[in-house]
Each structure stands twice: as structure tokens, then as C-alpha cells.
Design an enzyme around this catalytic site. Structure first.
Site: not given
Length: 88
Positions: A13-15
């Protein structure tokens, strides 16, 4: 109503994935809450979503409450299960 989904994309769940998740949650009137490893946040908060630190393989509980909770739950879970529209 709630459902547990696994974060399957390589980067977790990155940017960019978090931004897509927040956009999806904002399309609904229901409250959407995410929980992983004892941490919980509202899905409309980009900072909160990022601070969950949900990496690949994390089991994410998505809880939706409100008038369109079924549609919200389906949309958010589908986004997570399809790797946020990313290839890996």
C-alpha cells in the site's frame, strides 16, 4: 459490514496505491475503515492509509458502514484484489 482482503501487489500500500484507495473511498457516502495488524484508519485519509504500512501479503480488514456500504465494500476490495490497477 466487513471483509478481509490480502494486499497482493508487490509494493504493498504505497503512495500511488493509497491515493487510488482514498479516491475510491471518497466516491461513497459510507464510512470506510481499514485495519491491519491492530492499526486502524479512515480510508479517506491518505496519511492514515500510508501509516498503516500494509506491505505485500498483509491481511487488510475493510469495514464499511452507511447507506451504500455494500457498493463501497465491493469497490474498495476489488481495487485491492486487482493490485490497485498496477502490473506488479
Amino acid at each position: 459490514m466487513e471483509r478481509v482482503v490480502e494486499v497482493v501487489n508487490e509494493l504493498g500500500l504505497h503512495a500511488r496505491a493509497a491515493a487510488r484507495l482514498v479516491q475510491a473511498a471518497k466516491q461513497f457516502r459510507s464510512d470506510v475503515v481499514l485495519r491491519v495488524a491492530g492499526r486502524e484508519t479512515k480510508a479517506r485519509s491518505i496519511l492514515g492509509v500510508l501509516l498503516l504500512g500494509a506491505g505485500q501479503g498483509s491481511r487488510l480488514t475493510v469495514r464499511c458502514v452507511g447507506e451504500d456500504e455494500q457498493a463501497a465494500l465491493a469497490a474498495v476490495c476489488h481495487l485491492i484484489e486487482t493490485r490497485f490497477g498496477e502490473e506488479s
